[in-house]
Design an enzyme around this catalytic site. Structure first.
Site, PDB file in Angstrom:
ATOM      1  N   LYS A 287      40.444   5.842 -50.166  1.00 17.03           N
ATOM      2  CA  LYS A 287      39.315   5.667 -51.184  1.00 17.03           C
ATOM      3  C   LYS A 287      39.182   4.537 -51.885  1.00 17.03           C
ATOM      4  O   LYS A 287      37.969   3.915 -52.354  1.00 17.03           O
ATOM      5  CB  LYS A 287      39.438   6.917 -52.363  1.00 17.03           C
ATOM      6  CG  LYS A 287      38.525   6.997 -53.245  1.00 17.03           C
ATOM      7  CD  LYS A 287      37.773   8.500 -53.438  1.00 17.03           C
ATOM      8  CE  LYS A 287      36.428   8.529 -54.109  1.00 17.03           C
ATOM      9  NZ  LYS A 287      35.285   8.636 -53.157  1.00 17.03           N
TER      10      LYS A 287
ATOM     11  N   LYS B 272      27.730   8.636 -44.070  1.00 19.28           N
ATOM     12  CA  LYS B 272      28.476   9.734 -44.330  1.00 19.28           C
ATOM     13  C   LYS B 272      28.735  10.710 -43.024  1.00 19.28           C
ATOM     14  O   LYS B 272      29.892  11.016 -43.035  1.00 19.28           O
ATOM     15  CB  LYS B 272      27.481  10.685 -45.187  1.00 19.28           C
ATOM     16  CG  LYS B 272      27.570  10.372 -46.645  1.00 19.28           C
ATOM     17  CD  LYS B 272      28.685  10.638 -47.418  1.00 19.28           C
ATOM     18  CE  LYS B 272      29.588   9.737 -47.535  1.00 19.28           C
ATOM     19  NZ  LYS B 272      29.216   8.479 -48.435  1.00 19.28           N
TER      20      LYS B 272
ATOM     21  N   GLU C  12      31.942   8.870 -41.239  1.00 19.98           N
ATOM     22  CA  GLU C  12      33.032   8.878 -41.870  1.00 19.98           C
ATOM     23  C   GLU C  12      33.660  10.518 -41.924  1.00 19.98           C
ATOM     24  O   GLU C  12      34.899  10.900 -41.848  1.00 19.98           O
ATOM     25  CB  GLU C  12      33.073   8.176 -42.968  1.00 19.98           C
ATOM     26  CG  GLU C  12      32.238   8.739 -44.431  1.00 19.98           C
ATOM     27  CD  GLU C  12      32.320   7.807 -45.651  1.00 19.98           C
ATOM     28  OE1 GLU C  12      33.327   7.188 -45.709  1.00 19.98           O
ATOM     29  OE2 GLU C  12      31.640   7.909 -46.294  1.00 19.98           O
TER      30      GLU C  12
ATOM     31  N   HIS D  70      12.515  -2.529 -32.317  1.00 16.53           N
ATOM     32  CA  HIS D  70      12.918  -4.009 -31.937  1.00 16.53           C
ATOM     33  C   HIS D  70      14.218  -3.973 -31.100  1.00 16.53           C
ATOM     34  O   HIS D  70      15.150  -5.121 -31.381  1.00 16.53           O
ATOM     35  CB  HIS D  70      12.817  -4.912 -33.413  1.00 16.53           C
ATOM     36  CG  HIS D  70      11.680  -4.883 -33.902  1.00 16.53           C
ATOM     37  ND1 HIS D  70      10.527  -5.846 -33.443  1.00 16.53           N
ATOM     38  CD2 HIS D  70      11.187  -4.391 -35.025  1.00 16.53           C
ATOM     39  CE1 HIS D  70       9.582  -5.753 -34.006  1.00 16.53           C
ATOM     40  NE2 HIS D  70       9.526  -4.848 -35.112  1.00 16.53           N
TER      41      HIS D  70
ATOM     42  N   CYS E 141      46.977   1.564 -50.821  1.00 14.95           N
ATOM     43  CA  CYS E 141      48.247   2.263 -51.092  1.00 14.95           C
ATOM     44  C   CYS E 141      48.287   2.317 -52.570  1.00 14.95           C
ATOM     45  O   CYS E 141      47.839   1.601 -53.342  1.00 14.95           O
ATOM     46  CB  CYS E 141      49.267   0.992 -50.534  1.00 14.95           C
ATOM     47  SG  CYS E 141      49.282   0.396 -48.554  1.00 14.95           S
TER      48      CYS E 141
ATOM     49  N   ARG F 104      44.619   6.597 -52.346  1.00 18.80           N
ATOM     50  CA  ARG F 104      44.481   5.300 -51.986  1.00 18.80           C
ATOM     51  C   ARG F 104      45.208   4.980 -50.599  1.00 18.80           C
ATOM     52  O   ARG F 104      45.310   3.824 -50.066  1.00 18.80           O
ATOM     53  CB  ARG F 104      45.737   4.396 -52.918  1.00 18.80           C
ATOM     54  CG  ARG F 104      44.849   4.518 -54.378  1.00 18.80           C
ATOM     55  CD  ARG F 104      46.195   3.918 -55.165  1.00 18.80           C
ATOM     56  NE  ARG F 104      46.118   2.506 -55.416  1.00 18.80           N
ATOM     57  CZ  ARG F 104      45.417   1.660 -56.409  1.00 18.80           C
ATOM     58  NH1 ARG F 104      45.010   2.226 -57.453  1.00 18.80           N
ATOM     59  NH2 ARG F 104      45.650   0.569 -56.048  1.00 18.80           N
TER      60      ARG F 104
ATOM     61  N   ASN G 179      51.849  -3.063 -52.445  1.00 19.29           N
ATOM     62  CA  ASN G 179      50.567  -2.728 -52.415  1.00 19.29           C
ATOM     63  C   ASN G 179      49.742  -4.168 -52.325  1.00 19.29           C
ATOM     64  O   ASN G 179      50.169  -5.088 -53.129  1.00 19.29           O
ATOM     65  CB  ASN G 179      49.998  -2.249 -53.565  1.00 19.29           C
ATOM     66  CG  ASN G 179      48.700  -1.747 -53.910  1.00 19.29           C
ATOM     67  OD1 ASN G 179      48.206  -1.055 -54.737  1.00 19.29           O
ATOM     68  ND2 ASN G 179      48.048  -1.962 -52.770  1.00 19.29           N
ATOM     69  N   GLY G 180      48.817  -4.354 -51.479  1.00 17.05           N
ATOM     70  CA  GLY G 180      48.103  -5.727 -51.238  1.00 17.05           C
ATOM     71  C   GLY G 180      48.824  -6.422 -49.829  1.00 17.05           C
ATOM     72  O   GLY G 180      49.596  -5.599 -48.787  1.00 17.05           O
TER      73      GLY G 180
ATOM     74  N   GLU H  85      23.042   5.338 -45.697  1.00 11.28           N
ATOM     75  CA  GLU H  85      24.101   6.140 -46.116  1.00 11.28           C
ATOM     76  C   GLU H  85      24.167   7.542 -45.508  1.00 11.28           C
ATOM     77  O   GLU H  85      25.311   7.906 -45.411  1.00 11.28           O
ATOM     78  CB  GLU H  85      23.520   6.271 -47.835  1.00 11.28           C
ATOM     79  CG  GLU H  85      24.566   7.410 -48.502  1.00 11.28           C
ATOM     80  CD  GLU H  85      26.109   7.172 -48.661  1.00 11.28           C
ATOM     81  OE1 GLU H  85      26.227   5.655 -48.406  1.00 11.28           O
ATOM     82  OE2 GLU H  85      26.974   7.589 -48.934  1.00 11.28           O
TER      83      GLU H  85
ATOM     84  N   TRP I 109      48.302   3.012 -46.915  1.00  9.75           N
ATOM     85  CA  TRP I 109      47.270   2.967 -46.001  1.00  9.75           C
ATOM     86  C   TRP I 109      47.488   1.715 -45.246  1.00  9.75           C
ATOM     87  O   TRP I 109      47.618   0.322 -45.878  1.00  9.75           O
ATOM     88  CB  TRP I 109      45.938   2.786 -46.824  1.00  9.75           C
ATOM     89  CG  TRP I 109      44.573   2.523 -45.960  1.00  9.75           C
ATOM     90  CD1 TRP I 109      44.234   3.475 -45.319  1.00  9.75           C
ATOM     91  CD2 TRP I 109      44.046   1.253 -45.397  1.00  9.75           C
ATOM     92  NE1 TRP I 109      42.940   3.082 -44.427  1.00  9.75           N
ATOM     93  CE2 TRP I 109      42.922   1.809 -44.860  1.00  9.75           C
ATOM     94  CE3 TRP I 109      44.359  -0.116 -45.601  1.00  9.75           C
ATOM     95  CZ2 TRP I 109      42.151   0.841 -44.052  1.00  9.75           C
ATOM     96  CZ3 TRP I 109      43.553  -0.898 -44.955  1.00  9.75           C
ATOM     97  CH2 TRP I 109      42.350  -0.571 -44.192  1.00  9.75           C
TER      98      TRP I 109
HETATM   99  C1  AGP Z   1      32.118   5.929 -49.096  1.00  8.76           C
HETATM  100  O1  AGP Z   1      32.188   7.187 -48.757  1.00  8.76           O
HETATM  101  C2  AGP Z   1      33.462   5.149 -48.819  1.00  8.76           C
HETATM  102  N1  AGP Z   1      34.434   5.676 -48.313  1.00  8.76           N
HETATM  103  C3  AGP Z   1      33.325   3.685 -48.876  1.00  8.76           C
HETATM  104  O2  AGP Z   1      32.277   3.305 -48.291  1.00  8.76           O
HETATM  105  C4  AGP Z   1      33.162   3.147 -50.376  1.00  8.76           C
HETATM  106  O3  AGP Z   1      32.026   3.226 -50.779  1.00  8.76           O
HETATM  107  C5  AGP Z   1      33.460   1.734 -50.370  1.00  8.76           C
HETATM  108  O4  AGP Z   1      34.923   1.460 -49.918  1.00  8.76           O
HETATM  109  C6  AGP Z   1      33.480   1.005 -51.756  1.00  8.76           C
HETATM  110  O5  AGP Z   1      34.371   1.566 -52.564  1.00  8.76           O
HETATM  111  P1  AGP Z   1      34.135   1.224 -54.020  1.00  8.76           P
HETATM  112  O6  AGP Z   1      32.864   1.881 -54.431  1.00  8.76           O
HETATM  113  O7  AGP Z   1      34.941   1.791 -54.783  1.00  8.76           O
HETATM  114  O8  AGP Z   1      34.087  -0.462 -54.354  1.00  8.76           O
END
Ligand code: AGP
Length: 623
Positions: free
Chosen positions: A618, A500, A503, A519, A2, A27, A100-101, A496, A74
């Site tokens: 983000k 990607k 998401e 396994h 947020c 945010r 926020n929070g 990773e 958010w």
């Molecule tokens: C990555 O594509 C993300 N959207 C997410 O995993 C991100 O890396 C994670 O929330 C950590 O964020 P930060 O690097 O700002 O701590």
């Protein structure tokens, strides 16, 4: 999560609030809203969904107020609806709060307020603060005194922006273990949860301390601690930033940011590996004057030699960078390294002492779980080191040693260029530590530095293969489940790649250590499942190939990320993302790029919201 903004001055508040919210949309984008005070009356306008919906509403309503607060949400408590959108108001509609929070004891407070006759319209914890504050204001009409009584009843980590008809010429800001910045202009003041949204307008900023309240007027600010004691601090002069959100001709920010990687790598390398002797040097001038002196690795050579253990904490993509960091530091420095998902450190005992180097990686520097883990490391007496893209973040303030990735703002919610920069920083850090500890020869260090300097050019070559990759990627767009595998340095790459794809395209994907597939996970394979294998020359090539063959034997659709000239791969794989060969240890910077592009092409083809995927934000500032 947020974002909070505020404005008061002589200009119309709505356009200023909107432009600041645009900076903070990363945010969260579940809903947005503003509360302005117009001719002494509170007016709240909010809209579910992207900021553009609020923009349309504001264009229609055209509020002429010069005081207001705003919010981009958010969702944490309550789904993304109009009722749950901020700002939240009290029963009489005379005060509004943006938040926020999390207010951790909101259930008890809510039950108490309901018993007193308050009626709730939303499922949020924020509305509790609105009614509680209103209850306190009714006692004596003094908003500041009421805020002090309100915060004394609330627990959790939170930031609030408040406007009230009782004090129509001011905004109140409350910071409790969060982040809020006040900006002071010429007879106008600003508030935002990210200083970037203040620096658009002024270069005089004041970051609120932990547990601090600001009473903001157009001509200045008064600061109070939670016990009501007033204090004063001079604002800091910073560089005003022309925060530019520009796709520069690319269809999406994500594609632009993927393409910026060679530049980011070059900039980071030239900042930390400059000088004729090509020594790694992190102690460089800050590009943000307000945090001058905070950059760099300040540990003495003796302290570096005393380290007998490294721990890395991070979330999401930054965690994957940390995993690569583990492999590289262990290889070059011979120190045992543990990597933890920061949220898994909560409620657990983080072990460490004064011989531990605790590294936190976070693009935003505001990830709540990561910050909490750093605080644990500090209380262990460990050395702390932050790797972040935001030198003005909490993480930067908390850690003794700081390495800043030179990426500029990453707009797209999915991290790409910041991952590349985090990896480069880990390589440089590992070389730096290894040289100080004498765990690599000068020749090996030189060889690695040469290799690092070649990486931007290699990534450029890969980006030149965009069209070829697009064709291969679209063959995978019908998949329901995708498996990514890799070994050693490229096990994190597999994780990773899966993150990607998930998401961005919402296709279910999992990353596995290639040797672990047999396994259990191999049970999910059939002819509908692509298995994307990172197969680069090096110590684990043969074994990875064997794991791929095991998948092929289950009729999986075999996809290779493999190097030019690999003649063996075609016997096992059906689709290819070819890359130039680089040393195995450095290869994660290169192997991830086809995966980023693949995820992008699939998501775009499927019509997904590439830059702002559903349900994400983000910066994850809640635990
Ligand atoms: C990555 O594509 C993300 N959207 C997410 O995993 C991100 O890396 C994670 O929330 C950590 O964020 P930060 O690097 O700002 O701590």
């Amino acid at each position: 999560m947020c974002g909070i903004v505020g404005y008061l001055g002589s200009n119309h508040a709505a356009p200023v609030l909107l432009s600041k919210l645009r900076v903070l949309e990363y945010r969260g984008y579940d809903s947005a809203g503003v509360a302005v005070i117009e001719s002494g009356r509170l007016n709240v306008l909010k809209a579910v969904g992207k900021l553009s919906n609020l923009e349309t509403l504001l264009q229609k309503e055209r509020p002429s107020a010069t005081v207001g607060i705003g919010h981009t949400r958010w969702a944490t408590h309550g789904s993304p609806t109009d009722e749950n959108a901020h700002p939240h108001i009290n029963a009489s509609g005379t005060l509004a709060i943006v938040h926020n929070g999390i207010i951790e004891n909101y259930s008890e407070l809510k039950a108490d307020l309901i018993a007193k006759g308050y009626v709730f319209r939303s499922d949020t914890d924020t509305e509790v603060a609105a009614h509680l504050l209103s209850h306190e204001v009714e006692k004596d009409g003094d908003v500041l005194a009421a805020i002090l009584r309100t915060v004394s009843q609330m627990s959790g980590a939170y930031a609030l922006g408040i406007v009230s008809q009782n004090s129509p010429d001011r905004i109140y800001a409350v910071n409790h273990h969060y982040s809020l910045t006040v900006g002071l202009g010429e007879n106008e003041s600003f508030l935002a949860s990210d200083s970037a949204a203040v620096r658009q307008y002024t270069n005089k900023i004041l970051r609120l301390a932990q547990s601090e309240i600001a009473e903001i007027r157009a001509d200045g600010v008064r600061l109070f601690s939670f016990d009501g004691a007033e204090s004063s601090r001079e604002p800091v002069a910073v560089e005003a930033s022309a925060y530019k959100i520009d796709k520069e001709g690319y269809k999406h920010f994500l594609l632009k940011e993927i393409n910026e990687q060679p530049l980011v790598l070059r900039q980071t390398l030239s900042k930390y590996l400059s000088g004729a002797d090509k020594q790694v040097n992190f102690n460089v001038d800050s590009f943000s004057p307000d945090i001058e002196g905070m950059y760099g690795v300040k540990m003495t050579d003796e302290e570096i030699r005393s380290i007998d253990r490294v721990q890395i904490v991070a979330c999401g993509t930054a965690y994957h960078a940390g995993m690569v960091g583990k492999y590289v530091i262990e290889e070059l420095c011979g120190i045992p390294v543990e990597v933890d998902i920061a949220s898994e450190v909560r409620g657990r005992k983080l072990l460490g002492n004064e011989r531990t180097l605790s590294i936190a990686v976070s693009q935003s520097g505001e990830t709540a779980d990561t910050l909490a883990a750093v605080k644990d490391a500090i209380s262990n007496g460990s050395f702390t080191l932050g790797i972040t893209n935001r030198p003005d973040s909490h993480l930067a303030q908390l850690t003794q040693n700081l390495i800043v990735t030179e990426c500029g703002i990453e707009v797209s919610v999915a991290a790409t260029k910041t991952y590349a920069a985090q990896l480069i920083c880990f390589y440089l850090l590992a070389i730096y530590l290894a040289e100080k500890r004498g765990s690599i020869t000068p020749e090996r260090a030189r060889q690695l530095k040469v290799g690092l300097n070649q990486l931007p050019g290699v990534v450029e070559q890969i980006l030149g293969r965009e069209e070829e990759y697009r064709r291969e990627s679209l063959k995978l767009a019908d998949a329901q489940d995708v498996v990514f595998i890799g070994r050693g340095f490229n096990y994190p790459t597999a994780l990773e790649g899966a993150l990607k794809l998930k998401e961005l395209s919402y296709i279910h994907a999992s990353g596995y250590a290639a040797g672990e597939l047999k396994h259990g996970p191999i049970a999910v394979l059939d002819s509908s499942v692509p298995v994307i294998t990172v197969l680069v020359p090096g110590k684990v090539y043969e074994k990875t190939l064997s794991n791929a063959q095991e998948s092929r034997a289950r009729n999986a659709r075999m996809v290779a990320i493999c190097v030019d000239g690999d003649e063996t791969a075609p016997k096992t794989f059906d689709y290819f993302f070819r890359i130039p060969a680089v040393e195995e240890l450095l290869s994660p910077i290169v192997t991830v790029v086809p995966m980023q592009l693949m995820s992008y092409f699939v998501a775009d083809y499927l019509g997904k919201d590439v830059d702002q995927p559903r349900n994400l934000a983000k910066s994850v500032t809640v635990e």
